[in-house]
Design an enzyme around this catalytic site. Structure first.
Site, PDB file in Angstrom:
ATOM      1  N   GLU A 101      -9.570 -10.009  -7.755  1.00 59.92           N
ATOM      2  CA  GLU A 101      -8.548  -8.992  -7.498  1.00 59.92           C
ATOM      3  C   GLU A 101      -7.389  -9.070  -8.498  1.00 59.92           C
ATOM      4  O   GLU A 101      -6.867  -8.040  -8.921  1.00 59.92           O
ATOM      5  CB  GLU A 101      -8.036  -9.126  -6.060  1.00 59.92           C
ATOM      6  CG  GLU A 101      -9.113  -8.750  -5.043  1.00 59.92           C
ATOM      7  CD  GLU A 101      -8.631  -8.744  -3.607  1.00 59.92           C
ATOM      8  OE1 GLU A 101      -9.368  -8.246  -2.751  1.00 59.92           O
ATOM      9  OE2 GLU A 101      -7.510  -9.243  -3.336  1.00 59.92           O
ATOM     10  N   ARG A 137      -1.488 -14.502   3.900  1.00 57.10           N
ATOM     11  CA  ARG A 137      -2.221 -13.920   5.025  1.00 57.10           C
ATOM     12  C   ARG A 137      -1.486 -14.161   6.339  1.00 57.10           C
ATOM     13  O   ARG A 137      -1.504 -13.324   7.234  1.00 57.10           O
ATOM     14  CB  ARG A 137      -3.651 -14.459   5.057  1.00 57.10           C
ATOM     15  CG  ARG A 137      -4.453 -13.939   3.859  1.00 57.10           C
ATOM     16  CD  ARG A 137      -5.861 -14.430   3.841  1.00 57.10           C
ATOM     17  NE  ARG A 137      -6.680 -13.835   4.890  1.00 57.10           N
ATOM     18  CZ  ARG A 137      -7.158 -12.594   4.852  1.00 57.10           C
ATOM     19  NH1 ARG A 137      -6.877 -11.805   3.831  1.00 57.10           N
ATOM     20  NH2 ARG A 137      -7.904 -12.136   5.828  1.00 57.10           N
ATOM     21  N   LYS A 172       0.825  -1.208   0.000  1.00 57.31           N
ATOM     22  CA  LYS A 172       0.000   0.000   0.000  1.00 57.31           C
ATOM     23  C   LYS A 172       0.864   1.265   0.000  1.00 57.31           C
ATOM     24  O   LYS A 172       2.075   1.197   0.258  1.00 57.31           O
ATOM     25  CB  LYS A 172      -0.924  -0.039   1.225  1.00 57.31           C
ATOM     26  CG  LYS A 172      -1.919  -1.208   1.180  1.00 57.31           C
ATOM     27  CD  LYS A 172      -2.862  -1.171   2.378  1.00 57.31           C
ATOM     28  CE  LYS A 172      -3.819  -2.338   2.340  1.00 57.31           C
ATOM     29  NZ  LYS A 172      -4.802  -2.293   3.443  1.00 57.31           N
ATOM     30  N   THR A 223      -5.424  -7.874  10.185  1.00 61.82           N
ATOM     31  CA  THR A 223      -5.675  -6.523   9.666  1.00 61.82           C
ATOM     32  C   THR A 223      -5.262  -5.467  10.701  1.00 61.82           C
ATOM     33  O   THR A 223      -4.599  -4.490  10.370  1.00 61.82           O
ATOM     34  CB  THR A 223      -7.181  -6.354   9.334  1.00 61.82           C
ATOM     35  OG1 THR A 223      -7.538  -7.374   8.409  1.00 61.82           O
ATOM     36  CG2 THR A 223      -7.465  -4.989   8.731  1.00 61.82           C
ATOM     37  N   ARG A 233       2.595  -6.845   9.206  1.00 59.56           N
ATOM     38  CA  ARG A 233       1.809  -5.777   9.834  1.00 59.56           C
ATOM     39  C   ARG A 233       2.260  -5.500  11.266  1.00 59.56           C
ATOM     40  O   ARG A 233       2.327  -4.350  11.689  1.00 59.56           O
ATOM     41  CB  ARG A 233       0.325  -6.130   9.766  1.00 59.56           C
ATOM     42  CG  ARG A 233      -0.231  -5.932   8.347  1.00 59.56           C
ATOM     43  CD  ARG A 233      -1.575  -6.565   8.203  1.00 59.56           C
ATOM     44  NE  ARG A 233      -2.257  -6.202   6.962  1.00 59.56           N
ATOM     45  CZ  ARG A 233      -3.318  -6.839   6.493  1.00 59.56           C
ATOM     46  NH1 ARG A 233      -3.811  -7.878   7.155  1.00 59.56           N
ATOM     47  NH2 ARG A 233      -3.885  -6.447   5.375  1.00 59.56           N
ATOM     48  N   HIS A 259      -1.933  -5.593   1.499  1.00 52.05           N
ATOM     49  CA  HIS A 259      -3.247  -6.211   1.324  1.00 52.05           C
ATOM     50  C   HIS A 259      -3.028  -7.576   0.701  1.00 52.05           C
ATOM     51  O   HIS A 259      -2.121  -7.758  -0.100  1.00 52.05           O
ATOM     52  CB  HIS A 259      -4.127  -5.367   0.387  1.00 52.05           C
ATOM     53  CG  HIS A 259      -5.348  -6.107  -0.079  1.00 52.05           C
ATOM     54  ND1 HIS A 259      -6.493  -6.164   0.662  1.00 52.05           N
ATOM     55  CD2 HIS A 259      -5.563  -6.871  -1.179  1.00 52.05           C
ATOM     56  CE1 HIS A 259      -7.382  -6.923   0.020  1.00 52.05           C
ATOM     57  NE2 HIS A 259      -6.841  -7.362  -1.096  1.00 52.05           N
ATOM     58  N   ASN A 284      -1.804  -0.288   7.047  1.00 52.92           N
ATOM     59  CA  ASN A 284      -1.293  -1.596   7.463  1.00 52.92           C
ATOM     60  C   ASN A 284      -0.394  -2.248   6.403  1.00 52.92           C
ATOM     61  O   ASN A 284      -0.260  -3.459   6.350  1.00 52.92           O
ATOM     62  CB  ASN A 284      -2.442  -2.511   7.888  1.00 52.92           C
ATOM     63  CG  ASN A 284      -3.448  -2.763   6.768  1.00 52.92           C
ATOM     64  OD1 ASN A 284      -3.283  -2.249   5.667  1.00 52.92           O
ATOM     65  ND2 ASN A 284      -4.461  -3.566   7.029  1.00 52.92           N
ATOM     66  N   TYR A 320     -12.215  -1.941  -3.796  1.00 55.77           N
ATOM     67  CA  TYR A 320     -12.728  -2.161  -2.434  1.00 55.77           C
ATOM     68  C   TYR A 320     -14.257  -2.062  -2.367  1.00 55.77           C
ATOM     69  O   TYR A 320     -14.805  -1.759  -1.296  1.00 55.77           O
ATOM     70  CB  TYR A 320     -12.103  -1.151  -1.473  1.00 55.77           C
ATOM     71  CG  TYR A 320     -10.725  -1.529  -0.969  1.00 55.77           C
ATOM     72  CD1 TYR A 320     -10.525  -2.685  -0.212  1.00 55.77           C
ATOM     73  CD2 TYR A 320      -9.614  -0.730  -1.224  1.00 55.77           C
ATOM     74  CE1 TYR A 320      -9.268  -3.024   0.274  1.00 55.77           C
ATOM     75  CE2 TYR A 320      -8.348  -1.055  -0.735  1.00 55.77           C
ATOM     76  CZ  TYR A 320      -8.186  -2.205   0.018  1.00 55.77           C
ATOM     77  OH  TYR A 320      -6.942  -2.545   0.506  1.00 55.77           O
TER      78      TYR A 320
HETATM   79  P1  CMP Z   1      -7.295  -4.626   3.767  1.00 56.19           P
HETATM   80  O1  CMP Z   1      -6.908  -5.994   4.158  1.00 56.19           O
HETATM   81  O2  CMP Z   1      -6.712  -4.050   2.540  1.00 56.19           O
HETATM   82  O3  CMP Z   1      -8.900  -4.551   3.655  1.00 56.19           O
HETATM   83  C1  CMP Z   1      -9.639  -3.378   3.908  1.00 56.19           C
HETATM   84  C2  CMP Z   1      -8.803  -2.258   4.458  1.00 56.19           C
HETATM   85  O4  CMP Z   1      -9.529  -1.217   5.108  1.00 56.19           O
HETATM   86  C3  CMP Z   1      -7.886  -2.795   5.531  1.00 56.19           C
HETATM   87  O5  CMP Z   1      -6.916  -3.627   4.993  1.00 56.19           O
HETATM   88  C4  CMP Z   1      -7.396  -1.493   6.162  1.00 56.19           C
HETATM   89  O6  CMP Z   1      -6.399  -0.863   5.391  1.00 56.19           O
HETATM   90  C5  CMP Z   1      -8.660  -0.621   6.071  1.00 56.19           C
HETATM   91  N1  CMP Z   1      -9.358  -0.464   7.352  1.00 56.19           N
HETATM   92  C6  CMP Z   1      -9.461   0.694   8.040  1.00 56.19           C
HETATM   93  N2  CMP Z   1     -10.183   0.537   9.145  1.00 56.19           N
HETATM   94  C7  CMP Z   1     -10.562  -0.749   9.189  1.00 56.19           C
HETATM   95  C8  CMP Z   1     -11.348  -1.509  10.119  1.00 56.19           C
HETATM   96  N3  CMP Z   1     -11.861  -0.980  11.225  1.00 56.19           N
HETATM   97  N4  CMP Z   1     -11.527  -2.820   9.850  1.00 56.19           N
HETATM   98  C9  CMP Z   1     -11.001  -3.374   8.720  1.00 56.19           C
HETATM   99  N5  CMP Z   1     -10.265  -2.689   7.802  1.00 56.19           N
HETATM  100  C10 CMP Z   1     -10.038  -1.384   8.049  1.00 56.19           C
END
Ligand code: CMP
Length: 138
Positions: A126, A85, A9, A91, A102, A115, A112, A49
């Site tokens: 994707e 993962r 990211k 996340t 992460r 992805h 984070n 997204y």
């Molecule tokens: P990603 O795995 O790319 O999927 C959705 C993204 O939304 C997540 O990583 C974060 O970068 C972002 N995000 C921000 N706030 C939240 C939250 N509360 N829960 C999950 N994803 C979040």
């Protein structure tokens, strides 16, 4: 053999973590089958997204994902969806296991660093979102 989409990211790219992230993938035997840098438009990020459109963090996530270049990759290997993962960690970096990307580098739940697709169906969508067949090296 399985494939998954990985994104480094905008925070990861801006902080010079491209090499570090790729090193972690390669040292686990994951093959990079495609890779490019993208500076996503709002429309591109929204499409990617779309499943999160109704979430409260969506607007902020769009600003973040369009704030700078990102690196998108197709990763290939056995069980690579789960493996990626595992390497990324949860996340929320505060809940991520020690030694994960992460846990080591994320600065908040949004920023984070990486992805990764969460299922074979998501991976197919994707990967197709960023790469056509000719761009994926078999
Ligand atoms: P990603 O795995 O790319 O999927 C959705 C993204 O939304 C997540 O990583 C974060 O970068 C972002 N995000 C921000 N706030 C939240 C939250 N509360 N829960 C999950 N994803 C979040």
């Amino acid at each position: 053999m399985e494939r998954t989409l990985s994104i480094i990211k905008p925070d990861g790219v801006a902080r010079g973590l491209i090499g570090e992230v790729i090193k972690r993938f390669e040292s686990e035997g994951i093959r990079i089958a495609a890779m490019k840098m993208v500076f996503m438009s709002k429309a591109q990020a929204e499409g990617f997204y779309a499943v999160h459109r109704e979430r409260p963090f969506f607007g902020s996530l769009m600003d973040f994902m369009t704030s700078g270049p990102a690196v998108v990759m197709v990763l290939e290997g056995e069980n690579v969806i789960a493996k990626n993962r595992e390497l990324m960690g949860a996340t929320n970096y505060k809940e991520a296991a020690e030694g994960t990307i992460r846990r080591d580098f994320a600065t908040d739940i949004e920023k984070n660093v990486v992805h990764g697709s969460d299922s074979p169906e998501t991976a197919e969508f994707e990967i197709g979102y960023f790469f056509n067949k000719l761009e994926i090296v078999g």
